[in-house]
Design an enzyme around this catalytic site. Structure first.
Site, mmCIF file in Angstrom:
data_model
loop_
_atom_site.group_PDB
_atom_site.id
_atom_site.type_symbol
_atom_site.label_atom_id
_atom_site.label_comp_id
_atom_site.label_asym_id
_atom_site.label_seq_id
_atom_site.Cartn_x
_atom_site.Cartn_y
_atom_site.Cartn_z
ATOM 1 N N ALA A 170 -14.554 13.057 7.653
ATOM 2 C CA ALA A 170 -14.786 11.673 7.684
ATOM 3 C C ALA A 170 -13.541 10.925 8.071
ATOM 4 O O ALA A 170 -12.528 10.806 6.775
ATOM 5 C CB ALA A 170 -15.318 10.869 6.526
ATOM 6 N N GLY A 176 -7.197 8.240 9.172
ATOM 7 C CA GLY A 176 -6.507 9.312 9.562
ATOM 8 C C GLY A 176 -4.944 9.336 8.996
ATOM 9 O O GLY A 176 -4.651 10.282 9.060
ATOM 10 N N LYS A 224 -4.973 11.052 5.729
ATOM 11 C CA LYS A 224 -5.358 11.915 5.485
ATOM 12 C C LYS A 224 -5.292 13.375 6.181
ATOM 13 O O LYS A 224 -4.305 14.330 5.874
ATOM 14 C CB LYS A 224 -6.545 12.540 3.864
ATOM 15 C CG LYS A 224 -7.131 11.381 3.361
ATOM 16 C CD LYS A 224 -8.285 11.370 2.731
ATOM 17 C CE LYS A 224 -8.458 10.742 1.945
ATOM 18 N NZ LYS A 224 -8.342 8.931 2.173
ATOM 19 N N CYS A 273 -13.235 7.941 -3.539
ATOM 20 C CA CYS A 273 -12.903 5.731 -4.355
ATOM 21 C C CYS A 273 -13.437 5.670 -4.822
ATOM 22 O O CYS A 273 -13.154 4.278 -5.115
ATOM 23 C CB CYS A 273 -11.833 4.857 -3.140
ATOM 24 S SG CYS A 273 -12.983 4.781 -2.049
#
Length: 315
Positions: free
Chosen positions: A118, A122, A124, A242
Site C-alpha cells: 500500500a 510514497g 515509506k 497508524c
C-alpha cells in the site's frame, strides 16, 4: 452513539491500551503532524551535502534521528516553510517521525526484491529505495489508480527507480503476484487511524467506532496472510498501522503467527521513550507471548500513535 459517550468509550479504551489514566488521554491525543525530515540519499553527494547544510542553517536546533540514517527531527516552533522548496525539489521528505520506523525495521538490502503493498503517498516507498541506493527490485502497489498515478509522479521527482507499479487490491494481491517472490514485504495497511485523533476537535471521533475496529481486523488479517504467501523463505515482512487498538494490531499478527508456524517475531532493535511493548492479552483473550517484541508508539509531540511488527519467515 452520542459524542460524549463515544469520547468516554475512546478514553477508557486508550487508557487501557497505553496504561495511562483516562484523564491523560485528552492530553495525549492532540493530533499527528509532521515532525521529521528525511534527506533524499538518492541525490548525488554534492547536492546531498548542500541539502544537509541548508537544513542546519535554517534550523540550527535540528537533530539527527540516531536510529534512522538521513532522518532529522525538525524543531516544531520553526514550521516547515523554510524547507518546503527543498521538498518540492525532491531533496527532502517531510513526514511524522513514526513513518520512519517501518522502512528502518524492514531493512532492505541492495539486490532485494521488495514489495510495498500500500505504497501511496510514497514516503515509506521512497525511503526503501533510498536505503538500497535504488539497487533493489522495488514493486509498488496501491489499490486506488489516482493515488498510484500521483505516486508515479512523486517517484520521478525523488529519483526513485521501481520495477513495477500496480493497483491490485491488497486483500487479494497474492492471487496477482507469484508466490514467495519477495525478500521484503511492507504492509502499512488501511486502518481506523486512532493514532492521529485530535480530541481538541469536536468531530474527532466522527468515524470511530468499535464496530469499525472489528471490521478492519479481518481485512488486515487477510492482508497479512497475503503478505506471508508472497514472502520468500528467510524473508522479512513489516506490518504497521497508524492506529492503537489491539483489534487492528496484535489480533491480526496473532492470527498469522498461529496460522504459519514458520513465522517469528523480531524486535525493532532500536528504542525511543514512546515505544511500548505489544500486548499479550486483551479483553480476556490471550495472544502469543512473542507479541511483546512488537512495538506500539505512544502519541507524543514527536510521534503519532503507531504500531509495528517485524516478522521473519524461516529459511
Amino acid at each position: 452513539m452520542g459524542s460524549d459517550r463515544k469520547t468516554r468509550q475512546f478514553e477508557k479504551r486508550m487508557a487501557q491500551v497505553l496504561d495511562i489514566r483516562p484523564t491523560r488521554v485528552a492530553e495525549v491525543f492532540q493530533g499527528a503532524r509532521p515532525t521529521s525530515l528525511r534527506v533524499n540519499r538518492l541525490l548525488d553527494d554534492q547536492r546531498y551535502a548542500e541539502t544537509v547544510e541548508q537544513l542546519r542553517q535554517r534550523a540550527p536546533s535540528v537533530t539527527e534521528v540516531d536510529w534512522c540514517e538521513h532522518g532529522w527531527f525538525w524543531p516544531d516552533q520553526d514550521g516547515f516553510d523554510p524547507v518546503m522548496e527543498l521538498a518540492h525539489a525532491g531533496r527532502v521528505y517531510a513526514q511524522n517521525a513514526a513513518s520512519l520506523i517501518p522502512p528502518v525495521a524492514l531493512d532492505p538490502q541492495p539486490g532485494d526484491a521488495v514489495l510495498d503493498v500500500a505504497a501511496a503517498p510514497g514516503g515509506k516507498a521512497f525511503h526503501l529505495a533510498a536505503r538500497t541506493g535504488n539497487q533493489g527490485r522495488l514493486w509498488l502497489n496501491d489499490s486506488a489508480p489516482p493515488r498510484a498515478r500521483k505516486l508515479a509522479e512523486l517517484a520521478e521527482l525523488y529519483g526513485v527507480r521501481y520495477a513495477e507499479l500496480t493497483t491490485h487490491n491488497a486483500q487479494y494481491i497474492d492471487k496477482e503476484l507469484p508466490p514467495e517472490s519477495f525478500d521484503r514485504v511492507l504492509l502499512d495497511v488501511q486502518c481506523s487511524g486512532e493514532g492521529r485523533v485530535n480530541l481538541r476537535r469536536p468531530d474527532a471521533l466522527r468515524h470511530w467506532s468499535e464496530e469499525r475496529l472489528n471490521k478492519y481486523k479481518f481485512l488486515q488479517t487477510k492482508m497479512l496472510s497475503c503478505g506471508y504467501k508472497l514472502l520468500r523463505p528467510g524473508g522479512t515482512m513489516v506490518y504497521s498501522t497508524c492506529t492503537l487498538s489491539p483489534e487492528e494490531n496484535e489480533f491480526p499478527v496473532n492470527k498469522v503467527l498461529g496460522r504459519y508456524p514458520d513465522l517469528t517475531v523480531e524486535p525493532l532493535g532500536f528504542q525511543e521513550p514512546e515505544f511500548l511493548p505489544g500486548l499479550t492479552s486483551w479483553m480476556g483473550e490471550r495472544y502469543d507471548r512473542r507479541l511483546a517484541h512488537t512495538t506500539r508508539v505512544m502519541p507524543s509531540e514527536l510521534f503519532e500513535g503507531f504500531y509495528v511488527a517485524r516478522l521473519v519467515k524461516a529459511g
